[in-house]
Scaffold this active site. Structure first.
Site, PDB file in Angstrom:
ATOM      1  N   ARG A 143       1.331  14.565  13.077  1.00  0.00           N
ATOM      2  CA  ARG A 143       1.668  14.339  11.674  1.00  0.00           C
ATOM      3  C   ARG A 143       1.590  15.582  10.779  1.00  0.00           C
ATOM      4  O   ARG A 143       0.797  15.636   9.839  1.00  0.00           O
ATOM      5  CB  ARG A 143       0.810  13.210  11.107  1.00  0.00           C
ATOM      6  CG  ARG A 143       0.912  11.941  11.927  1.00  0.00           C
ATOM      7  CD  ARG A 143       0.208  10.792  11.306  1.00  0.00           C
ATOM      8  NE  ARG A 143       0.928  10.226  10.182  1.00  0.00           N
ATOM      9  CZ  ARG A 143       0.449   9.265   9.415  1.00  0.00           C
ATOM     10  NH1 ARG A 143      -0.753   8.795   9.638  1.00  0.00           N
ATOM     11  NH2 ARG A 143       1.159   8.784   8.427  1.00  0.00           N
ATOM     12  N   ASP A 157       5.025   0.527  12.025  1.00  0.00           N
ATOM     13  CA  ASP A 157       3.791  -0.102  11.523  1.00  0.00           C
ATOM     14  C   ASP A 157       3.647  -1.562  11.962  1.00  0.00           C
ATOM     15  O   ASP A 157       2.634  -2.194  11.664  1.00  0.00           O
ATOM     16  CB  ASP A 157       3.747  -0.019   9.986  1.00  0.00           C
ATOM     17  CG  ASP A 157       3.495   1.405   9.507  1.00  0.00           C
ATOM     18  OD1 ASP A 157       3.066   2.243  10.322  1.00  0.00           O
ATOM     19  OD2 ASP A 157       3.731   1.670   8.311  1.00  0.00           O
ATOM     20  N   LYS A 207       0.842  -1.212   0.000  1.00  0.00           N
ATOM     21  CA  LYS A 207       0.000   0.000   0.000  1.00  0.00           C
ATOM     22  C   LYS A 207       0.872   1.255   0.000  1.00  0.00           C
ATOM     23  O   LYS A 207       0.635   2.188  -0.773  1.00  0.00           O
ATOM     24  CB  LYS A 207      -0.904   0.007   1.241  1.00  0.00           C
ATOM     25  CG  LYS A 207      -1.522   1.367   1.532  1.00  0.00           C
ATOM     26  CD  LYS A 207      -2.318   1.390   2.819  1.00  0.00           C
ATOM     27  CE  LYS A 207      -1.536   1.571   4.089  1.00  0.00           C
ATOM     28  NZ  LYS A 207      -1.226   2.968   4.481  1.00  0.00           N
ATOM     29  N   ASN A 208       1.893   1.257   0.870  1.00  0.00           N
ATOM     30  CA  ASN A 208       2.672   2.486   1.024  1.00  0.00           C
ATOM     31  C   ASN A 208       3.650   2.723  -0.121  1.00  0.00           C
ATOM     32  O   ASN A 208       4.285   3.777  -0.208  1.00  0.00           O
ATOM     33  CB  ASN A 208       3.384   2.500   2.378  1.00  0.00           C
ATOM     34  CG  ASN A 208       2.393   2.727   3.512  1.00  0.00           C
ATOM     35  OD1 ASN A 208       1.233   3.075   3.263  1.00  0.00           O
ATOM     36  ND2 ASN A 208       2.819   2.530   4.745  1.00  0.00           N
ATOM     37  N   CYS A 217      -4.485  13.246  13.632  1.00  0.00           N
ATOM     38  CA  CYS A 217      -4.597  11.846  13.244  1.00  0.00           C
ATOM     39  C   CYS A 217      -4.593  11.023  14.522  1.00  0.00           C
ATOM     40  O   CYS A 217      -4.045  11.457  15.529  1.00  0.00           O
ATOM     41  CB  CYS A 217      -3.391  11.535  12.367  1.00  0.00           C
ATOM     42  SG  CYS A 217      -3.114   9.814  12.034  1.00  0.00           S
ATOM     43  N   ARG A 276      -8.550  -0.146   5.112  1.00  0.00           N
ATOM     44  CA  ARG A 276      -7.709   0.882   4.468  1.00  0.00           C
ATOM     45  C   ARG A 276      -6.427   0.283   3.925  1.00  0.00           C
ATOM     46  O   ARG A 276      -5.863   0.807   2.964  1.00  0.00           O
ATOM     47  CB  ARG A 276      -7.318   1.958   5.494  1.00  0.00           C
ATOM     48  CG  ARG A 276      -8.473   2.802   5.948  1.00  0.00           C
ATOM     49  CD  ARG A 276      -7.986   3.899   6.842  1.00  0.00           C
ATOM     50  NE  ARG A 276      -6.922   4.650   6.169  1.00  0.00           N
ATOM     51  CZ  ARG A 276      -6.224   5.617   6.703  1.00  0.00           C
ATOM     52  NH1 ARG A 276      -6.465   5.961   7.954  1.00  0.00           N
ATOM     53  NH2 ARG A 276      -5.302   6.244   6.033  1.00  0.00           N
TER      54      ARG A 276
HETATM   55  N1  EPU Z   1       6.923  14.633  10.532  1.00  0.00           N
HETATM   56  C1  EPU Z   1       7.080  15.970  10.753  1.00  0.00           C
HETATM   57  N2  EPU Z   1       6.936  16.837   9.684  1.00  0.00           N
HETATM   58  C2  EPU Z   1       6.651  16.406   8.433  1.00  0.00           C
HETATM   59  C3  EPU Z   1       6.497  15.014   8.207  1.00  0.00           C
HETATM   60  C4  EPU Z   1       6.649  14.154   9.282  1.00  0.00           C
HETATM   61  O1  EPU Z   1       7.332  16.398  11.875  1.00  0.00           O
HETATM   62  O2  EPU Z   1       6.542  17.232   7.534  1.00  0.00           O
HETATM   63  C5  EPU Z   1       7.063  13.689  11.649  1.00  0.00           C
HETATM   64  C6  EPU Z   1       5.786  12.869  11.879  1.00  0.00           C
HETATM   65  O3  EPU Z   1       4.853  13.571  12.678  1.00  0.00           O
HETATM   66  C7  EPU Z   1       6.307  11.618  12.526  1.00  0.00           C
HETATM   67  C8  EPU Z   1       7.671  11.431  11.864  1.00  0.00           C
HETATM   68  O4  EPU Z   1       8.013  12.713  11.300  1.00  0.00           O
HETATM   69  O5  EPU Z   1       6.475  11.838  13.905  1.00  0.00           O
HETATM   70  C9  EPU Z   1       7.751  10.404  10.786  1.00  0.00           C
HETATM   71  O6  EPU Z   1       6.648  10.562   9.890  1.00  0.00           O
HETATM   72  P1  EPU Z   1       6.724  10.222   8.349  1.00  0.00           P
HETATM   73  O7  EPU Z   1       6.578  11.493   7.585  1.00  0.00           O
HETATM   74  O8  EPU Z   1       7.881   9.363   8.054  1.00  0.00           O
HETATM   75  O9  EPU Z   1       5.371   9.393   8.168  1.00  0.00           O
HETATM   76  P2  EPU Z   1       4.487   9.423   6.870  1.00  0.00           P
HETATM   77  O10 EPU Z   1       5.359   9.567   5.704  1.00  0.00           O
HETATM   78  O11 EPU Z   1       3.355  10.351   7.061  1.00  0.00           O
HETATM   79  C10 EPU Z   1       4.617   6.861   6.349  1.00  0.00           C
HETATM   80  C11 EPU Z   1       3.646   5.729   6.217  1.00  0.00           C
HETATM   81  C12 EPU Z   1       3.090   5.379   7.591  1.00  0.00           C
HETATM   82  C13 EPU Z   1       4.260   4.988   8.497  1.00  0.00           C
HETATM   83  C14 EPU Z   1       5.277   6.130   8.550  1.00  0.00           C
HETATM   84  C15 EPU Z   1       6.507   5.798   9.346  1.00  0.00           C
HETATM   85  C16 EPU Z   1       2.766   6.074   4.000  1.00  0.00           C
HETATM   86  C17 EPU Z   1       1.623   6.433   3.133  1.00  0.00           C
HETATM   87  N3  EPU Z   1       2.575   6.132   5.329  1.00  0.00           N
HETATM   88  O12 EPU Z   1       3.884   7.949   6.898  1.00  0.00           O
HETATM   89  O13 EPU Z   1       2.230   4.275   7.410  1.00  0.00           O
HETATM   90  O14 EPU Z   1       3.797   4.717   9.793  1.00  0.00           O
HETATM   91  O15 EPU Z   1       5.684   6.474   7.214  1.00  0.00           O
HETATM   92  O16 EPU Z   1       7.139   4.679   8.827  1.00  0.00           O
HETATM   93  O17 EPU Z   1       3.826   5.695   3.505  1.00  0.00           O
HETATM   94  C18 EPU Z   1       0.410   2.871   7.898  1.00  0.00           C
HETATM   95  O18 EPU Z   1       0.579   2.312   6.802  1.00  0.00           O
HETATM   96  O19 EPU Z   1      -0.357   2.404   8.784  1.00  0.00           O
HETATM   97  C19 EPU Z   1       1.113   4.115   8.204  1.00  0.00           C
HETATM   98  C20 EPU Z   1       0.709   4.959   9.152  1.00  0.00           C
END
Ligand code: EPU
Length: 419
Positions: free
Chosen positions: A121, A306, A22-23, A116, A398
């Protein structure tokens, strides 16, 4: 709202197939907006978040056709370079269209995601990355409005912290920027490397994806491509933990063991026998008692956040005290209370959950709060005595394709009650 009913206590035995990630599929679909030519993506999982992304891509003006897991996108013209609130609020990964839209159209309007269940996030890293590539970004009426009327230009971007979708968003913006972009402190997740593989097939020039420094030489235009999405490592991990938790003998087929090294090591420390019967298969077996193991979530290649909820369910059945530390998200322990209602002994102290086991689990009515929390409740239900009823199943839908049919195929007594 649908419910899942599980009659627990049956070991998972046999072979189970894993779906596409998915991701990985989400950014791949967003990447299709970077070219006017058709892109064919294979092994796209049929889960709700993918449906939301396809709606968003259609809203932007691309045509979408799909046949099973094979999806063809053609973004000949982008009519509305925007992601409306209605779509972003149901799926935060909608912000992945920001980079491709600014890169291709020179402007984008993307709703800010709200809070969230698992943490705040924010998307500040996506925004500051784009600003460094020369976009002017404003925030108004709950939307991010980005403009680069003369196109983006390459830059040296040092991320303050590692973000998976932040890295992907910026990578997609950089491929059409003028000159060289260097992304430092980039996410090293296999999904980033998979996105880079697709972009490279489309004609992008990228080096270092999958490491913490990514170099991109911008090109004027990208073309069509065909690409197959990598297997879902989180679905794989969820099944492996399920096999171990139920004391089963389960082989997961169609996976990439290399993507799961941190989980495999922890399962082995816990006393689970893990083998690789084929290059794309992993088998788990439990012959003795499970032992307590501590885990701390980290960015890849560390232990994936995850899989934290599912591993916590496993540790409820291990002898001794396990410390589960969550470092990526600030509120990702919602499953702990529900596991406790099923008989687990878990104490929360800030970012740490202290699990004392083994305690017998008994079926109960529980509520799923987010995708991976729901997966942990399903696994706990499979191991528990009696019936577990899981409410708000839309969370699991999802991200898990056909979960009840897959689990039923390896012996689980699980069924969906539609409302
Ligand atoms: N963060 C910031 N600022 C930003 C972006 C992120 O402070 O602009 C913080 C977040 O709040 C968090 C940390 O950085 O504390 C890491 O977040 P990241 O951006 O890596 O998460 P994401 O890209 O939003 C993806 C996956 C998530 C998975 C995380 C961590 C996708 C679509 N989602 O989210 O997947 O938990 O990386 O590995 O790729 C899931 O599939 O259930 C899921 C939540």
């Amino acid at each position: 709202m649908d419910k899942l009913l599980i009659e627990g206590g049956v070991p998972l035995v046999g072979e189970i197939a894993v779906s596409g990630s998915k991701n990985s599929a989400l950014p791949a679909l967003a990447a299709c907006l970077l070219t006017a030519e058709p892109v064919i993506l294979n092994r796209i999982p049929q889960v709700r978040d993918i449906g939301t992304m396809l709606d968003l891509i259609g809203h932007v003006g691309a045509t979408v056709s799909s046949e099973g897991g094979r999806v063809t996108i053609c973004a000949g013209r982008i009519e509305h370079p925007e992601a409306p609130y209605e779509l972003v609020k149901t799926m935060r990964a909608s912000s992945l269209v920001l980079g491709p839209l600014v890169g291709r159209c020179g402007r984008a309007r993307v709703s800010l995601p709200g809070g969230c269940a698992i943490g705040a996030r924010p998307i500040n890293l996506h925004v500051s990355g784009l600003e460094q590539l020369g976009a002017k970004v404003r925030q108004e009426h709950g939307y991010i409005e980005a403009e680069a009327p003369h196109g983006l230009r390459g830059a040296h971007v040092q991320f303050d912290r590692i973000s998976v979708t932040g890295t992907e968003d910026l990578l997609m913006a950089a491929v059409l920027a003028r000159g060289e972009t260097v992304i430092e402190n980039a996410a090293r997740e296999p999904e980033v490397a998979d996105l880079a593989a697709l972009l490279t097939t489309m004609g992008a020039k990228i080096e270092g994806a999958g490491t913490s420094t990514i170099r991109v030489q911008g090109v004027a235009k990208l073309g069509g491509a065909e690409h197959t999405i990598i297997p879902d490592r989180i679905e794989t991990g969820t099944f492996l933990i399920g096999g171990a938790l139920t004391g089963g003998d389960l082989t997961v087929r169609g996976c990439v063991p290399e993507h799961l090294r941190a989980l495999i090591a922890k399962l082995q420390q816990a006393g689970v026998e893990v083998t690789e019967p084929a290059p794309d298969a992993l088998r788990v077996r439990v012959t003795g008692r499970l032992k307590n193991v501590d885990i701390t979530t980290e960015e890849h290649p560390g232990f994936a956040t995850d899989l934290q909820a599912q591993f916590m369910a496993l540790m409820t059945q291990a002898a001794g005290i396990s410390f589960v530390t969550e470092t990526i998200f600030e509120n990702r322990f919602m499953h702990a209370q529900e596991l406790a209602r099923m008989g687990a002994n878990i104490r929360l102290e800030g970012r740490q959950a202290i699990v004392a086991g083994p305690t017998p689990l008994s079926g109960a009515q529980v509520i799923a709060s987010d995708l991976r929390a729901s997966a942990s409740l399903v696994l706990a239900g499979l191991a528990a005595k009696g019936e577990t009823a899981i409410d708000r199943v839309y969370h699991i839908d999802r991200g898990y394709e056909n979960i009840e049919a897959k689990l039923a195929g390896v012996g689980a007594r699980i069924r969906r009650v539609r409302s």
